[in-house]
Design an enzyme around this catalytic site. Sequence first.
Site, PDB file in Angstrom:
ATOM      1  N   VAL A 291      41.029  48.864  36.890  1.00 21.70           N
ATOM      2  CA  VAL A 291      40.217  50.056  37.164  1.00 21.70           C
ATOM      3  C   VAL A 291      41.100  51.161  37.752  1.00 21.70           C
ATOM      4  CG1 VAL A 291      38.258  50.949  38.467  1.00 21.70           C
ATOM      5  CG2 VAL A 291      38.127  48.670  37.449  1.00 21.70           C
TER       6      VAL A 291
ATOM      7  N   CYS B 147      29.105  47.121  36.664  1.00 24.30           N
ATOM      8  CA  CYS B 147      29.287  47.561  35.271  1.00 24.30           C
ATOM      9  C   CYS B 147      28.254  46.929  34.327  1.00 24.30           C
ATOM     10  CB  CYS B 147      30.693  47.263  34.799  1.00 24.30           C
ATOM     11  SG  CYS B 147      31.260  45.607  35.200  1.00 24.30           S
TER      12      CYS B 147
ATOM     13  N   ARG C  75      30.541  36.111  29.477  1.00 20.19           N
ATOM     14  CA  ARG C  75      31.845  36.722  29.183  1.00 20.19           C
ATOM     15  C   ARG C  75      32.170  36.423  27.726  1.00 20.19           C
ATOM     16  NH1 ARG C  75      33.638  40.329  32.270  1.00 20.19           N
ATOM     17  NH2 ARG C  75      33.839  39.044  34.123  1.00 20.19           N
TER      18      ARG C  75
ATOM     19  N   HIS D 135      30.581  46.512  27.506  1.00 21.65           N
ATOM     20  CA  HIS D 135      29.564  45.514  27.853  1.00 21.65           C
ATOM     21  C   HIS D 135      28.298  45.824  27.037  1.00 21.65           C
ATOM     22  CE1 HIS D 135      32.153  44.115  30.917  1.00 21.65           C
ATOM     23  NE2 HIS D 135      31.485  44.436  31.999  1.00 21.65           N
TER      24      HIS D 135
HETATM   25  P1  NAP Z   1      42.329  43.949  39.258  1.00 20.34           P
HETATM   26  O1  NAP Z   1      42.829  44.441  37.959  1.00 20.34           O
HETATM   27  O2  NAP Z   1      42.491  42.525  39.599  1.00 20.34           O
HETATM   28  O3  NAP Z   1      43.059  44.857  40.410  1.00 20.34           O
HETATM   29  C1  NAP Z   1      42.904  44.544  41.751  1.00 20.34           C
HETATM   30  C2  NAP Z   1      43.576  45.614  42.627  1.00 20.34           C
HETATM   31  O4  NAP Z   1      43.276  45.269  43.998  1.00 20.34           O
HETATM   32  C3  NAP Z   1      45.092  45.688  42.505  1.00 20.34           C
HETATM   33  O5  NAP Z   1      45.507  47.031  42.567  1.00 20.34           O
HETATM   34  C4  NAP Z   1      45.573  44.947  43.758  1.00 20.34           C
HETATM   35  O6  NAP Z   1      46.813  45.388  44.243  1.00 20.34           O
HETATM   36  C5  NAP Z   1      44.484  45.404  44.724  1.00 20.34           C
HETATM   37  N1  NAP Z   1      44.447  44.569  45.928  1.00 20.34           N
HETATM   38  C6  NAP Z   1      44.317  43.226  46.029  1.00 20.34           C
HETATM   39  N2  NAP Z   1      44.363  42.858  47.334  1.00 20.34           N
HETATM   40  C7  NAP Z   1      44.498  43.994  48.053  1.00 20.34           C
HETATM   41  C8  NAP Z   1      44.620  44.290  49.441  1.00 20.34           C
HETATM   42  N3  NAP Z   1      44.622  43.324  50.371  1.00 20.34           N
HETATM   43  N4  NAP Z   1      44.741  45.596  49.827  1.00 20.34           N
HETATM   44  C9  NAP Z   1      44.762  46.573  48.902  1.00 20.34           C
HETATM   45  N5  NAP Z   1      44.679  46.371  47.579  1.00 20.34           N
HETATM   46  C10 NAP Z   1      44.558  45.092  47.166  1.00 20.34           C
HETATM   47  O7  NAP Z   1      40.786  44.282  39.443  1.00 20.34           O
HETATM   48  P2  NAP Z   1      39.866  45.391  38.699  1.00 20.34           P
HETATM   49  O8  NAP Z   1      39.300  44.835  37.448  1.00 20.34           O
HETATM   50  O9  NAP Z   1      40.623  46.682  38.647  1.00 20.34           O
HETATM   51  O10 NAP Z   1      38.635  45.494  39.713  1.00 20.34           O
HETATM   52  C11 NAP Z   1      38.776  46.140  40.969  1.00 20.34           C
HETATM   53  C12 NAP Z   1      37.392  46.281  41.596  1.00 20.34           C
HETATM   54  O11 NAP Z   1      36.551  47.065  40.732  1.00 20.34           O
HETATM   55  C13 NAP Z   1      36.646  44.953  41.809  1.00 20.34           C
HETATM   56  O12 NAP Z   1      35.847  45.056  42.986  1.00 20.34           O
HETATM   57  C14 NAP Z   1      35.730  44.870  40.579  1.00 20.34           C
HETATM   58  O13 NAP Z   1      34.606  44.075  40.808  1.00 20.34           O
HETATM   59  C15 NAP Z   1      35.365  46.344  40.411  1.00 20.34           C
HETATM   60  N6  NAP Z   1      34.926  46.710  39.050  1.00 20.34           N
HETATM   61  C16 NAP Z   1      35.662  46.371  37.958  1.00 20.34           C
HETATM   62  C17 NAP Z   1      35.210  46.764  36.694  1.00 20.34           C
HETATM   63  C18 NAP Z   1      35.973  46.430  35.442  1.00 20.34           C
HETATM   64  O14 NAP Z   1      35.439  46.718  34.338  1.00 20.34           O
HETATM   65  N7  NAP Z   1      37.179  45.869  35.511  1.00 20.34           N
HETATM   66  C19 NAP Z   1      34.032  47.485  36.543  1.00 20.34           C
HETATM   67  C20 NAP Z   1      33.318  47.839  37.693  1.00 20.34           C
HETATM   68  C21 NAP Z   1      33.773  47.443  38.935  1.00 20.34           C
HETATM   69  P3  NAP Z   1      48.209  44.578  44.010  1.00 20.34           P
HETATM   70  O15 NAP Z   1      48.669  44.949  42.641  1.00 20.34           O
HETATM   71  O16 NAP Z   1      49.131  45.129  45.073  1.00 20.34           O
HETATM   72  O17 NAP Z   1      47.925  43.129  44.153  1.00 20.34           O
END
Ligand code: NAP
Length: 361
Positions: free
Chosen positions: A16, A158, A244, A251
């Site tokens: 994201v 989402c 999934r 979606h």
């Molecule tokens: P992701 O690809 O796994 O990315 C996670 C991010 O969180 C990375 O930048 C990671 O940084 C960071 N992070 C982890 N631990 C942290 C900490 N202690 N302090 C600061 N940053 C930290 O996840 P994503 O899919 O982008 O989803 C992120 C959020 O958006 C989640 O809450 C998810 O539920 C929500 N979301 C996702 C979607 C979707 O379609 N993907 C849609 C709606 C909402 P590092 O690289 O440094 O580990």
Amino acid sequence: MNHSFRVGIIGATGYVGQRFVTLLDGHPWFKVTQLAASERSAGLTYEKACENRWKMTKPIPEDLRNQIMQSTDHLEDWIESVDFVFCAVDMKKDDVKRLEERIAKTETPVVSNNSANRMIADVPMIVPEINPDHTALIEQQRHRLGTRRGFIIVKPNCSIQSYVPALTPLMKFEPVQIIVSTYQAVSGAGKTLSDWPEMLDNMIPYIGGEEEKSEHEPLKIWGTLSQTGILMAAEPVISAQCYRVAVQEGHTAAVSVRFRRKPGEQEILDCWSSFRGYAAQAGLPSAPDPFLIYRSEQDRPQPSLDSMAGNGMAITIGRLRPDPVLDWKFTCLSSNTIRGAAGGGILSAELLVQQGYLSPR
Ligand code: NAP
């Protein structure tokens, strides 16, 4: 409007976060000036921190390649250099709640994609086309947090962003029961098909926490303002199953509805074609117009053909037909990482600017 906001992205290395980075490149009001993630990424250039995990088709914007990553552990070092932040992190719920409140208490507004604060009564959960008035909760929330400028707003999950927009114009017919099955892309878990080989030729009938969110969050969006926060809508009752599937982006939701006052087919189609929503009326830069697109072909919507409708911000609906158990059934689709995540967050921030809740420090 001529606005210039300095923006931070927390979780900038994630799926994201990368969407935020690419969508905000060239944005007319918002300029990304800080990128943050965990201690693992802190001190690296953004390009290095994303090495071997850049998932966008567009490259990293030139001006951010060598930007040095900040960490949330040392928030106070950089947070006052931005006007507000977008936050999308993979952390434990309690940690996210603490982090977002900590940021708000530095007088920095937070536009969040995370679920931790979604069901707090004075935290607005916004889809700008549907419930722009819920931002009025910000004053109550500032009172609770003891802030003058800082606050948290959230985007809904989402999974619900395909069917809540399609159902909203039909609320006047009083839907009482909804059965929905969602077919959710792998990018919703922050992954691609190539880094999740178990998904190929497969489907997983479980996404942790998703069915509860899909059943409850719509009731907050359709809820009403009160002195104690949002009063959740009492109806409709929603039963959700979330799967999934081996799709990269988009979606899909298959929806069946029973109404108290059953509409005719043409009435439903007219409601969808005439629904514009506040965001387009207000001329917000990221608002799709039309917001709802009905496809009459039998085999639409499809993720690969329709998830990028309206630059990924529109909802595509199709297959409206009688339901022999309830009243009507149909299918709808939205981009989960754009409308369902970063694009929806950007549109919400544009709404906050237009309403005067966000202004430069
Ligand atoms: P992701 O690809 O796994 O990315 C996670 C991010 O969180 C990375 O930048 C990671 O940084 C960071 N992070 C982890 N631990 C942290 C900490 N202690 N302090 C600061 N940053 C930290 O996840 P994503 O899919 O982008 O989803 C992120 C959020 O958006 C989640 O809450 C998810 O539920 C929500 N979301 C996702 C979607 C979707 O379609 N993907 C849609 C709606 C909402 P590092 O690289 O440094 O580990």
